[in-house]
Design an enzyme around this catalytic site. Structure first.
Site, PDB file in Angstrom:
ATOM      1  CE  LYS A  49      39.684  34.781  34.428  1.00 13.44           C
ATOM      2  NZ  LYS A  49      38.867  33.591  34.151  1.00 13.44           N
ATOM      3  CE1 TYR A 263      31.042  37.225  32.085  1.00 15.55           C
ATOM      4  CE2 TYR A 263      30.800  39.380  31.070  1.00 15.55           C
ATOM      5  CZ  TYR A 263      31.561  38.456  31.753  1.00 15.55           C
ATOM      6  OH  TYR A 263      32.845  38.769  32.105  1.00 15.55           O
ATOM      7  CE1 TYR A 289      33.566  35.301  34.743  1.00 19.59           C
ATOM      8  CE2 TYR A 289      34.271  37.523  35.313  1.00 19.59           C
ATOM      9  CZ  TYR A 289      34.044  36.547  34.369  1.00 19.59           C
ATOM     10  OH  TYR A 289      34.296  36.803  33.050  1.00 19.59           O
TER      11      TYR A 289
END
Length: 332
Positions: A49, A263, A289
């Site tokens: 990010k 998730y 992830y």
């Protein structure tokens, strides 16, 4: 590609390393595997990010923002990095944490990124899972505006065309680094969630005419939905850069075989992938992830997707701080 025309701040220690993984490649008996170390971007324990936030914070400052508002899951890497980036430029932050994972271990709600968010010092608000988090984001922005702030809203994962520019930059880095190393890249593989990383990479690889294939390993949505969401953001990013012609939509490829029960919920293959890379190369993945993304890459190798002479790059998107929120599934 004219990236110089966009407002941007400096946050990333770039270029991040592109490293060969000899022990892992030998153990898997497949292609030559390299890793793009975007876990080493440098901001508050790093992660993907940070690249996006260079453009998002740049845009926020250009628009006179005083307060960043963003959202993510409880163990969001994006939220951690956004708070840190805002702190560097004297901006306040309000972060909304969505409780997407229920009945997790106490560490999940109190350790890892949650602890780091508290140390970094943002205003944290929680929301139950299943809400329209973009609607919640807008509502908080309106509230802050009424209080005299100038809010700047950043979607989950920093995944809009401005944020995706960060991964256009990363794609260009990969192209230059692979050329300098004298390797022809068969495929780039990474974990894909909120779509900004995949959209930026595919626009950078396609817009530069590199010919490099890209595969996203979904950590949340099913294949069809993930590809559709990536295409939509990639089109917007392509248009923002004013690239010639239309975005080649067939260049978006994702698989969703490694999401597991949902998730942020662990899988056996994710645990094995995290342990395997740690024990062969001393590199830590994350459980949400990159762990699932790397499990997807291992499955591709075992299923014969590559030749031994192929060069494959895995983009490590960071997030190992979240491991401390999953202590119960890794403790032996």
């Amino acid at each position: 590609m004219n990236l110089q025309s966009f407002a941007r701040v400096s946050l990333t220690q770039a270029p991040t390393p592109l490293e060969f993984l000899p022990n892992l490649s030998r153990q898997l008996g497949g292609p030559k595997i390299f890793i793009k170390r975007d876990d080493n971007t440098g901001l508050a324990m790093g992660g993907n990010k940070t690249r996006k936030l260079e453009f998002l914070i740049g845009d926020a400052l250009q628009k006179g923002a005083t307060h960043i508002v963003t959202q993510g899951a409880t163990q969001s890497n994006h939220v951690r990095q956004t708070i840190a980036a805002a702190n560097k430029f004297g901006l306040k932050t309000t972060a909304l944490l969505e409780e997407r994972v229920s009945n997790a271990h106490a560490d999940y709600y109190n350790n890892g990124n949650v602890l780091l968010d508290q140390i970094l010092g943002a205003t944290i608000e929680t929301r139950p899972g299943g809400l329209d988090m973009n609607h919640e984001l807008i509502a908080v922005g309106e509230r802050l505006k009424a209080e005299g702030e100038v809010p700047y809203l950043i979607p989950g994962g920093g995944s809009n065309p401005i944020g995706a520019l960060g991964y256009v930059v990363c794609a260009l880095e990969i192209i230059e680094q692979s050329k300098a190393m004298g390797i022809e890249v068969r495929q780039v593989v990474h974990a894909t969630g909120s779509t900004g990383t995949q959209a930026g990479l595919v626009v950078g690889l396609q817009g530069s005419g590199s010919g490099i294939d890209l595969l996203g390993i979904s950590v949340r949505a099913v294949k069809e939905a993930q590809e559709q969401n990536v295409r939509k953001l990639a089109r917007g990013t392509w248009e923002l850069l004013n690239l010639p012609g239309e975005f080649p939509e067939n260049s978006v490829k994702a698989i969703s075989d490694h999401v597991g029960p949902g998730y942020g919920l662990p899988t056996d293959e994710m645990r094995e992938a995290v342990r395997l890379l740690a024990r062969t190369e001393g590199i830590l993945l994350d459980p949400v992830y990159s762990g699932k993304g790397f499990a997807g890459l291992i499955a591709q190798v075992k299923n014969g997707a590559y030749q031994p002479s192929d060069n494959v790059i895995f983009v490590h998107t960071g997030g190992s701080s979240a491991l401390f929120g999953y202590r119960d599934i890794f403790a032996e």
